[in-house]
Write a protein that holds these residues in place. Structure first.
Motif, PDB file in Angstrom:
ATOM      1  N   CYS A 123      -0.696  11.885   4.659  1.00 41.75           N
ATOM      2  CA  CYS A 123      -0.423  12.565   3.595  1.00 41.75           C
ATOM      3  C   CYS A 123      -1.884  13.158   3.054  1.00 41.75           C
ATOM      4  O   CYS A 123      -3.229  12.547   3.440  1.00 41.75           O
ATOM      5  CB  CYS A 123      -0.041  11.314   2.607  1.00 41.75           C
ATOM      6  SG  CYS A 123      -0.379  11.552   1.007  1.00 41.75           S
TER       7      CYS A 123
ATOM      8  N   SER B 105      -3.335  13.368   0.420  1.00 39.65           N
ATOM      9  CA  SER B 105      -3.899  12.683  -0.853  1.00 39.65           C
ATOM     10  C   SER B 105      -4.656  11.342  -0.432  1.00 39.65           C
ATOM     11  O   SER B 105      -5.699  11.220  -0.674  1.00 39.65           O
ATOM     12  CB  SER B 105      -2.781  12.422  -1.939  1.00 39.65           C
ATOM     13  OG  SER B 105      -2.240  13.624  -2.504  1.00 39.65           O
ATOM     14  N   CYS B 106      -3.812  10.665   0.357  1.00 40.96           N
ATOM     15  CA  CYS B 106      -4.510   9.268   0.777  1.00 40.96           C
ATOM     16  C   CYS B 106      -4.536   8.857   2.215  1.00 40.96           C
ATOM     17  O   CYS B 106      -5.243   8.035   2.644  1.00 40.96           O
ATOM     18  CB  CYS B 106      -3.495   8.104   0.253  1.00 40.96           C
ATOM     19  SG  CYS B 106      -2.160   7.915   1.044  1.00 40.96           S
TER      20      CYS B 106
ATOM     21  N   ASN C  71      -2.601   8.283   4.664  1.00 36.56           N
ATOM     22  CA  ASN C  71      -1.960   7.551   5.172  1.00 36.56           C
ATOM     23  C   ASN C  71      -0.651   8.214   5.846  1.00 36.56           C
ATOM     24  O   ASN C  71      -0.110   9.201   5.592  1.00 36.56           O
ATOM     25  CB  ASN C  71      -1.176   6.325   4.073  1.00 36.56           C
ATOM     26  CG  ASN C  71      -2.396   5.291   3.892  1.00 36.56           C
ATOM     27  OD1 ASN C  71      -3.233   5.084   4.750  1.00 36.56           O
ATOM     28  ND2 ASN C  71      -1.991   4.696   2.897  1.00 36.56           N
TER      29      ASN C  71
ATOM     30  N   CYS D   6       4.918  10.841   0.586  1.00 33.10           N
ATOM     31  CA  CYS D   6       4.159   9.934   0.909  1.00 33.10           C
ATOM     32  C   CYS D   6       4.748   8.657   0.108  1.00 33.10           C
ATOM     33  O   CYS D   6       4.866   8.722  -1.100  1.00 33.10           O
ATOM     34  CB  CYS D   6       2.412  10.111   0.660  1.00 33.10           C
ATOM     35  SG  CYS D   6       1.786   8.814   1.099  1.00 33.10           S
TER      36      CYS D   6
ATOM     37  N   CYS E 212       1.339   6.359  -1.692  1.00 35.58           N
ATOM     38  CA  CYS E 212       0.782   6.837  -2.760  1.00 35.58           C
ATOM     39  C   CYS E 212       1.678   7.487  -3.610  1.00 35.58           C
ATOM     40  O   CYS E 212       1.281   7.511  -5.002  1.00 35.58           O
ATOM     41  CB  CYS E 212      -0.532   7.503  -2.527  1.00 35.58           C
ATOM     42  SG  CYS E 212      -0.290   9.228  -2.047  1.00 35.58           S
TER      43      CYS E 212
ATOM     44  N   SER F 196      -8.490   6.205  -3.405  1.00 37.71           N
ATOM     45  CA  SER F 196      -7.214   6.093  -3.052  1.00 37.71           C
ATOM     46  C   SER F 196      -6.972   4.617  -2.578  1.00 37.71           C
ATOM     47  O   SER F 196      -6.104   3.699  -3.115  1.00 37.71           O
ATOM     48  CB  SER F 196      -6.349   7.102  -2.536  1.00 37.71           C
ATOM     49  OG  SER F 196      -6.688   8.480  -3.165  1.00 37.71           O
ATOM     50  N   ASP F 197      -7.444   4.444  -1.375  1.00 34.90           N
ATOM     51  CA  ASP F 197      -7.482   3.120  -0.617  1.00 34.90           C
ATOM     52  C   ASP F 197      -7.787   2.045  -1.250  1.00 34.90           C
ATOM     53  O   ASP F 197      -7.198   1.023  -1.336  1.00 34.90           O
ATOM     54  CB  ASP F 197      -8.283   3.410   0.606  1.00 34.90           C
ATOM     55  CG  ASP F 197      -7.324   4.524   1.684  1.00 34.90           C
ATOM     56  OD1 ASP F 197      -6.209   4.865   1.308  1.00 34.90           O
ATOM     57  OD2 ASP F 197      -8.117   5.079   2.637  1.00 34.90           O
TER      58      ASP F 197
ATOM     59  N   ASP G 248      -7.716   1.708  -4.762  1.00 33.07           N
ATOM     60  CA  ASP G 248      -6.726   1.568  -5.624  1.00 33.07           C
ATOM     61  C   ASP G 248      -5.416   0.672  -4.994  1.00 33.07           C
ATOM     62  O   ASP G 248      -5.118  -0.354  -5.724  1.00 33.07           O
ATOM     63  CB  ASP G 248      -6.251   2.768  -6.246  1.00 33.07           C
ATOM     64  CG  ASP G 248      -7.221   3.350  -7.037  1.00 33.07           C
ATOM     65  OD1 ASP G 248      -8.134   2.746  -7.474  1.00 33.07           O
ATOM     66  OD2 ASP G 248      -7.257   4.521  -7.349  1.00 33.07           O
ATOM     67  N   ILE G 249      -5.130   1.064  -3.923  1.00 35.88           N
ATOM     68  CA  ILE G 249      -3.816   0.203  -2.910  1.00 35.88           C
ATOM     69  C   ILE G 249      -4.461  -1.005  -2.803  1.00 35.88           C
ATOM     70  O   ILE G 249      -3.414  -1.940  -3.148  1.00 35.88           O
ATOM     71  CB  ILE G 249      -3.697   1.218  -2.064  1.00 35.88           C
ATOM     72  CG1 ILE G 249      -3.187   2.540  -2.195  1.00 35.88           C
ATOM     73  CG2 ILE G 249      -2.584   0.406  -1.008  1.00 35.88           C
ATOM     74  CD1 ILE G 249      -2.968   3.459  -0.960  1.00 35.88           C
TER      75      ILE G 249
END
Length: 399
Positions: free
Chosen positions: A100, A102-103, A105, A121, A124, A177-178, A180-181
């Protein structure tokens, strides 16, 4: 087979996304020399992409002709190429068509929209366009991937070898991003999120289009109730769903169905009150076996004999086989139905009469009637053999 991180720039050994290390085998000589990638199918499953995509990518990057034989899982690149070079090129494919934007992953699905490739994705929720300038993009548009199913997601989870409950191992250098996850997962854990609700969340993360939802409802509606139940048992259906969820979680966490011991399975069945129940046999077959069921049955003979104690239990085992073959591994297992039944016969788990009665006519007890018909049609060679063997045995007893 040795595994490596899908993102090789991540050095964390607990990174959750794993794939097999690429292997190469040189065949031929002179102008006919070629490189075979014997484990391309396993790598593709870990990346949730058709094996032809990375193989074609090799051809584009190396300027070489490639051959993709999906039926025999044989993938060839013309010329002599060592494994490390192909692994480096594969990193480029992963960066462009798996991760992805953005993140970063690899939990993405490819969606073709107006001849554009969108990477959806599931980690995210972002949708980003793939690199449409690359030659592979033209091939992907002309050969779109099949819509991701629940079973494909299970394979991806198993192949990536999840290492802990929170799914840790994210790259600390990747920005917010990570974080936040991870924060979301920690908050859910602190709130006492149960295993069942976690599984429910994973289901909601799948394709929620009208067609996909309708298909999943159709599959579940075959039984009238939950994914593992039918409407002929008075027991609490939730017990079987919990038993199935527990089995799937154990297999996913270990990435090896054989790592879940017989003793632990029996103890869990006793704890949930399903041990000795015929429906537990169906759940067991669906969850501890996969595409390698023919080789797995001999290793689980003792466990099957513990669960199978009567005719209803034997029928439930065959019902589990119908669901496993007809709903989860139709393409790879349908032709192997006679071999699977022979393994059950050799294990002395199913009586001859039960085999014969099961094969007499298709039913909608475990799967849709047309699926049941297809499975039993595939089983015809074995059923004819078992019927003949039973008749000869009866004649010998009469003599």
């Amino acid at each position: 087979m040795a595994t490596i991180n899908v993102r090789r720039d991540v050095k964390d050994s607990f990174y959750r996304y794993k794939m097999p290390r690429l292997l190469s085998k040189i065949e031929g000589k002179g102008n006919g020399i070629k490189t075979v990638v014997p484990n391309m199918a396993e790598i593709a499953r870990a990346l949730s992409r058709p094996p032809s995509y990375p193989t074609k990518y090799f051809g584009c990057e190396l300027g070489a002709q490639v051959k993709c034989d999906d039926k025999n899982e044989r993938y060839i690149v013309n010329g002599e190429h060592d494994a490390e070079r192909l692994q480096t090129i594969l990193d480029g494919f992963i960066s462009k068509f798996v991760l992805c934007a953005s993140c970063r992953n690899p939990e993405t699905d490819l969606i073709i929209k107006n001849d554009d490739i969108m990477m959806d994705c599931k980690a995210c929720g972002a949708q980003n366009m793939a690199d449409m300038r690359h030659k592979l993009s033209t091939y992907i548009v002309k050969n779109p991937p099949a819509q991701a199913s629940k079973n494909q997601r299970k394979q991806r989870k198993a192949a990536t070898a999840q290492t802990n409950d929170l799914g840790g191992g994210f790259d600390d250098n990747e920005g917010g991003s990570d974080d936040d996850i991870i924060s979301q997962r920690i908050n859910k854990e602190a709130a006492g999120l149960t295993m069942q609700s976690q599984l429910a969340q994973e289901d909601w993360s799948e394709d929620t289009s009208a067609a996909a939802v309708a298909q999943r409802l159709k599959e579940l509606a075959v039984k009238g109730v939950g994914a593992f139940g039918d409407d002929n048992d008075d027991d609490d259906e939730n017990k079987y769903d919990l038993f199935g969820a527990w089995l799937e979680e154990q297999v996913d966490n270990t990435n090896d169905s054989n790592a879940v011991t017989d003793v632990s399975i029996i103890l869990k069945a006793q704890e949930l009150g399903v041990y000795g129940k015929y429906k537990a046999c169906q759940v067991l077959v669906q969850c501890i076996f996969d595409e390698s069921i023919a080789t797995q049955i001999p290793k689980r003979t003792k466990l099957l004999r513990k669960f199978v104690t009567g005719e209803k239990h034997q029928k439930a085992v065959l019902g589990g086989v119908e669901r496993l073959v007809g709903l989860e591994y139709k393409d790879s297992l349908m032709k192997k139905v006679p071999a699977i039944l022979m393994k059950l016969y050799d294990a002395d788990v199913i009586d001859d009469e039960v085999f014969i009665k099961w094969g007499e006519k298709p039913t909608k007890k475990y799967v849709a009637k047309d699926v049941s018909k297809e499975v039993k049609k595939a089983a015809k060679p074995f059923l004819e053999w078992i019927a003949t063997a039973s008749e000869e045995e009866s004649e010998e007893e009469s003599d």
